[in-house]
Scaffold this active site. Structure first.
Site, mmCIF file in Angstrom:
data_model
loop_
_atom_site.group_PDB
_atom_site.id
_atom_site.type_symbol
_atom_site.label_atom_id
_atom_site.label_comp_id
_atom_site.label_asym_id
_atom_site.label_seq_id
_atom_site.Cartn_x
_atom_site.Cartn_y
_atom_site.Cartn_z
ATOM 1 N N VAL A 286 0.901 -1.154 -0.056
ATOM 2 C CA VAL A 286 0.105 0.067 -0.104
ATOM 3 C C VAL A 286 0.847 0.936 -0.137
ATOM 4 O O VAL A 286 0.577 2.133 -0.841
ATOM 5 C CB VAL A 286 -1.104 -0.029 1.312
ATOM 6 C CG1 VAL A 286 -1.683 1.063 1.320
ATOM 7 C CG2 VAL A 286 -2.056 -1.214 1.163
ATOM 8 N N ALA A 287 1.940 1.143 0.632
ATOM 9 C CA ALA A 287 2.912 2.350 0.923
ATOM 10 C C ALA A 287 3.395 2.647 -0.680
ATOM 11 O O ALA A 287 3.757 3.633 -0.912
ATOM 12 C CB ALA A 287 4.061 2.082 2.000
ATOM 13 N N ILE A 289 2.778 1.637 -3.784
ATOM 14 C CA ILE A 289 2.012 1.598 -5.066
ATOM 15 C C ILE A 289 1.527 3.163 -5.578
ATOM 16 O O ILE A 289 0.836 3.694 -4.511
ATOM 17 C CB ILE A 289 0.726 0.662 -5.170
ATOM 18 C CG1 ILE A 289 1.490 -0.958 -5.400
ATOM 19 C CG2 ILE A 289 0.244 0.994 -6.504
ATOM 20 C CD1 ILE A 289 0.292 -1.904 -5.281
ATOM 21 N N GLU A 291 -0.774 5.163 -6.689
ATOM 22 C CA GLU A 291 -1.845 4.935 -7.341
ATOM 23 C C GLU A 291 -2.318 6.263 -8.080
ATOM 24 O O GLU A 291 -3.083 6.439 -9.205
ATOM 25 C CB GLU A 291 -3.049 4.592 -6.508
ATOM 26 C CG GLU A 291 -3.138 5.340 -5.001
ATOM 27 C CD GLU A 291 -2.005 4.603 -4.107
ATOM 28 O OE1 GLU A 291 -1.931 5.296 -3.163
ATOM 29 O OE2 GLU A 291 -1.407 3.729 -4.502
ATOM 30 N N ASP A 333 3.607 30.972 -40.952
ATOM 31 C CA ASP A 333 2.956 31.748 -42.000
ATOM 32 C C ASP A 333 3.381 33.036 -41.640
ATOM 33 O O ASP A 333 3.412 33.544 -40.380
ATOM 34 C CB ASP A 333 1.471 31.699 -42.110
ATOM 35 C CG ASP A 333 0.868 30.391 -42.667
ATOM 36 O OD1 ASP A 333 1.688 29.785 -43.287
ATOM 37 O OD2 ASP A 333 -0.436 30.112 -42.467
ATOM 38 N N ASN A 712 -1.883 8.222 1.087
ATOM 39 C CA ASN A 712 -1.916 8.125 -0.328
ATOM 40 C C ASN A 712 -3.079 8.584 -0.984
ATOM 41 O O ASN A 712 -2.954 9.375 -2.134
ATOM 42 C CB ASN A 712 -1.658 6.619 -0.665
ATOM 43 C CG ASN A 712 -0.185 6.084 -0.585
ATOM 44 O OD1 ASN A 712 0.588 7.312 -0.405
ATOM 45 N ND2 ASN A 712 -0.066 5.137 -0.877
ATOM 46 N N ASP A 716 -2.191 13.184 0.432
ATOM 47 C CA ASP A 716 -1.293 13.502 -0.731
ATOM 48 C C ASP A 716 -1.824 14.087 -1.886
ATOM 49 O O ASP A 716 -1.116 14.891 -2.449
ATOM 50 C CB ASP A 716 -0.611 12.244 -0.941
ATOM 51 C CG ASP A 716 0.857 12.149 -0.583
ATOM 52 O OD1 ASP A 716 1.219 12.930 0.404
ATOM 53 O OD2 ASP A 716 1.667 11.430 -1.027
#
Ligand code: ATP
Length: 875
Positions: A286-287, A289, A291, A333, A712, A716
């Protein structure tokens, strides 16, 4: 009755013009606004229904297909087995909340893309209530009288009423890539789609000429609508950055799984209970990944495109935002993009003399011929003093106005028999009129083109053969005008037989009348924008249909052409081999009299040198060059629908300076994404290192999965978004463009993440040890959790920019301060609200412990800020 049924059985192409108009209840004057509104209500909008869009529920369901969710479910099960019901509830709640947030973000990003899409949606010219109006193509209804001209996209099916050399490309429908000629009239026999020459079909492109069309079918009732369901499988395209981050995430996930396995085995080896060992492994997963990575990219890009749209740059593909940041060559142009496209006639050369517009003398037959030519090879008009149509052409109307010659009157008196419209390949426009009872072809166009098609000259003494000396004089005069940055047009005519049919072959053996020069001043902002581009390491290149000398003069004025640079014409370019072009490409800053094919070669040559090239275009033939360029830029005002369709960015104001602003925005978006990623990954790194440390040192699990989820997914994400909102900093255009090959996750970047993560981990683990010493494992875990959360919140300030926070100031990004305070508030809720305390397995802390947490949490930020200040001072 019988004939009526027969009539209605006929297909549109088999009916006569009258039958078509009658069946559609319309006339050549068009529908009235009320009729059109009624038809729009009953027939629906003229749009192709998009392939089945994902429903919100589907999007929600997709959020559960994530690896993280699988791990979380495992965590929930383990928690339940270990008798921790609260933790299970929280994890399940978090899984659902995460899915809800993911769905909301997805829908928001889709909405913002849809709003961008509507900004760039095509328009159509129709006749309503007898007036020509421009409307959004989705408002076109059956019975509308549609006006088509070169560069338009055909937006509905229709029957041609009047045809003026119309050619269309129907490849999207028939697969046939060559252009097909269209005609008026009725077809008696049955004909397959490709042979229905009196019809036009939605989805095709007008490549030449013009036509008046009665709309017979719109939306899903069109031929393309019938096959649309086949093509509607709309896939959501990810940008290269998203793809590379996705790849990174899945690679990372693999590595994490292996480490988790090892940690688990280590715990078992240490004879830790099975459930605790599992908890360790899950906490680590969990710490680790990341996501939020991919969604942060989407959000920041979507916000960036909104900002760009406000500054007149409409992004059609998200991918362009990333490429914009590495643009190293901008091919632009001249007319309208670098200049104002406000033409005013200056000097006139006729009868061997230069005169001013107000000196034209209506009593002189020669001057009258020049004026006829200027007014009759001209499709523009002046309504209440405002020009409509081509600025080059209405400058000529204004010129006639100076000697009180009414162009309306002249046009009313003379009837146009035939015409070949102007196109930038031929650089000529011709019309056929009955002039004083004699069929006459009038032509205007580029001097270098038209002069070689003239054999005679008209002076005040009459018509005589054009001598070499005359030619020299004319060219010399042309040169003098051009050197002052003036655009020059030549005028000529010839009388023809009654039965002469105007065609490209007719544009020969003309009688020269004179030259008219006009100014088109550079846009005020062009000079600064060119300087900005050069400072930013971007090479501006002018690519124009205009004369080389004119173009060079303008390029010098705005700073594109510098001493030692080269100007090359399309013809000279054609004569060069690719090797020769490669040798000259960096020296050439002006390309004049170019064809659309030339543009492709120029893009190609720059790309061969590893450059990221932006190319502007407005014409129908520019589409391939726009597609070939890394960033195809179309003109919002003067651009054809075809060019807008091919481009990845549209300039709503046709302005070169807008491209530079977009580049700055592109650079900023990329920088913000990079900083947000740095923030997220360094935070995760801190979590990983902490868990690994405790595992190796045989300490208790420092965090429950709910702790890491809380960080997370909640605390965060706020600073990450705030970092994405960081405004552009001053020196953004002082740096060279980013190397497109350099990925975001460079070694240097990863090292930074490791060091910053380690700093936070050290402080977190210090809090953990103090907690262990002062209280129980629960106190230690709570202290570690709070320190990690807080230090990551503080770290949000470090990731805003390379600069120190003292230089940036808090006021320059209030979102960042807001995100920090919101995070602190959320953490305080968890720490002090009894229900949440229990749910998040938080132990009560003493005041001094809280003081320790804050003290430790701010240390990494102090160190990082110090390092920044030292670096700044060294510079
Ligand atoms: P850019 O490509 O930078 O927009 P441009 O507008 O000057 O340049 P074109 O419109 O292709 O390029 O014009 C090329 C040349 O054709 C001009 O230099 C002029 O001599 C001639 N020309 C332009 N407009 C017309 C017109 N309406 N009728 C006849 N000739 C024209």
């Amino acid at each position: 009755m019988g004939s009526r049924t027969e009539e209605s059985l006929k297909d549109w192409y088999q009916k006569t013009e009258e039958e078509v108009l009658e069946a559609l209840h319309t006339s050549k004057e068009g529908l009235s606004a009320t009729e059109a509104a009624g038809l729009l209500a009953s027939k629906g909008e003229n749009i192709l229904e998009e392939g089945k869009k994902k429903s919100t529920l589907q999007v929600f369901a997709e959020q559960f297909r994530d690896l993280l969710v699988v791990i979380l479910i495992a965590a929930a099960v383990i928690s339940m087995l270990s008798g921790n019901a609260e933790s299970t509830i929280v994890i399940v709640a978090v899984i659902v909340l995460n899915a809800v947030l993911g769905t909301v973000q997805h829908e928001k990003a889709q909405k913002s893309l849809a709003s961008l899409k509507s900004l760039s949606s095509p328009t159509a010219k129709v006749i309503r209530d007898g007036q020509k109006v421009e409307i959004a193509s989705k408002g076109v209804v059956p019975g509308d009288i549609l006006l088509l001209e070169a560069g338009d996209m055909v937006v509905a099916d229709g029957r041609i009423l009047n045809n003026y050399s119309l050619q269309v490309n129907e490849s999207s429908l028939t697969g046939e890539s060559t252009n097909v000629d269209k005609e008026e009239g009725t077809l008696d026999t049955e004909a397959p789609l490709a042979d229905r020459t009196n019809m036009v079909y939605s989805g095709s492109l007008v490549t030449y000429g013009r036509a008046v069309v009665a709309v017979t079918g719109t939306g899903m009732d069109t031929e393309i609508g019938k096959i649309a369901s086949l093509m509607n499988a709309t896939k959501e395209k990810k940008t290269p950055l998203q793809v590379s981050l996705d790849q990174f995430s899945s690679r990372l996930a693999m590595v994490i799984m292996v480490i988790c396995g090892l940690v688990f085995l280590l715990s078992i080896y240490r004879k830790m209970p099975l459930l605790d060992s599992l908890m360790f492994a899950v906490a680590l997963a969990v710490a680790a990944i990341p996501e939020a990575l991919s969604s942060i990219v989407t959000i920041v890009q979507a916000m960036g495109t909104q900002r760009m749209a406000k500054e007149n740059a409409i992004i059609k593909e998200l991918k362009a935002v990333e490429s914009l940041g590495c643009v190293s060559v901008i091919c632009s142009d001249k007319t309208g993009t670098l200049t104002q496209n406000k033409m005013t006639v200056k000097d006139i050369y006729v009868d061997g003399k230069v005169c001013q517009p107000d000196e034209l003398d209506l009593r002189s037959q020669l001057h009258r011929y020049l004026l006829y030519d200027a007014l009759l090879t001209n499709d523009s008009s002046l309504v209440e003093g405002k020009g409509i149509g081509d600025p080059t052409e209405y400058a000529l109307l204004e010129m006639a106005g100076k000697v009180s010659l009414s162009h309306d009157l002249i046009r009313e008196m003379m009837h146009r028999l035939e015409e070949i419209p102007f196109d930038s390949d031929r650089k000529l426009m011709s019309t056929k009129y009955q002039l004083h009872g004699v069929p006459t072809i009038l032509t205007k166009g580029a001097v270098d083109v038209l002069l070689y098609r003239t054999t005679h000259i008209r002076t005040s003494e009459g018509v005589r053969e054009l001598t070499e000396k005359d030619r020299e004089n004319i060219l010399e005069q042309n040169m003098r005008f051009s050197e002052n940055g003036l655009r020059v047009l030549a005028f000529a005519y010839k009388e023809v037989e009654e039965d002469h049919v105007l065609s490209l072959k007719s544009e020969n053996d003309f009688i020269f009348i004179g030259l008219i020069s006009m100014v088109d001043p550079p846009r005020e902002e062009s000079k600064d924008a060119v300087a900005d581009a050069k400072r930013a390491g971007i090479r501006p290149v002018m690519i124009t249909g205009d004369h080389k000398i004119t173009a060079t003069a303008i390029a010098k004025q705005i700073g594109i052409f510098e001493k030692g640079d080269m100007a090359v014409t399309g013809a000279e370019l054609d004569a060069m081999t690719d090797e020769e072009l490669d040798l000259n490409i960096t020296k050439t800053s002006v390309y004049a009299r170019v064809s659309p094919e030339n543009k492709i070669r120029i893009v190609d040559a720059w790309q061969r040198r590893g450059n990221v090239v932006s190319m502007t275009g407005d014409g129908v033939n520019d589409a391939p060059a726009l597609k070939k360029a890394d960033i195809g830029v179309a003109m919002g005002i003067t651009g054809t629908e075809v060019s807008k369709d091919a481009a990845s960015m549209i300039l709503a104001d046709d302005n070169f300076a807008t491209i530079i602003k977009a580049v700055a925005n592109g650079r900023n978006v990329y920088r913000n994404i990079k900083n947000a990623i740095q923030f997220l990954l360094s935070g995760n790194m801190a979590g990983i290192l902490s868990v690994l440390y405790t595992s190796i040192m045989a300490l208790p699990v420092p965090f429950a999965p709910v702790h890491l989820l809380f960080i997370n997914l909640l605390t965060d994400s706020l600073p990450a978004i705030a970092i994405g909102m960081e405004p552009a900093e001053h020196g953004l255009l002082n740096r060279k463009p980013r190397d497109p090959k350099e990925g975001i996750l460079s070694k240097e970047f990863m090292l930074k993440i490791l060091v910053q993560g380690a700093l936070i981990a050290v402080c977190t683990m210090t809090a953990f040890h103090i907690g262990l010493k002062q209280g129980s494992a629960a106190t230690a875990s709570t202290m570690a959790f709070c320190t990690l959360t807080l230090s990551r919140l503080f770290h949000g300030f470090n990731c805003r920019s390379r600069q120190s926070i003292f230089r940036l100031g808090f006021a320059s990004n209030w979102y960042s301060l807001g995100a920090f305070l919101a995070g602190v508030f959320l953490l305080s809720l968890v720490m002090f609200v009894p229900v949440l305390e229990k749910l998040f397995s938080v132990a009560p802390l003493t005041a001094s412990q809280i003081g320790i947490i804050y003290g430790l949490a701010v240390i990494p930020t102090i160190i990082i800020q110090f390092a920044k200040i030292i670096k700044e001072n060294r510079k």
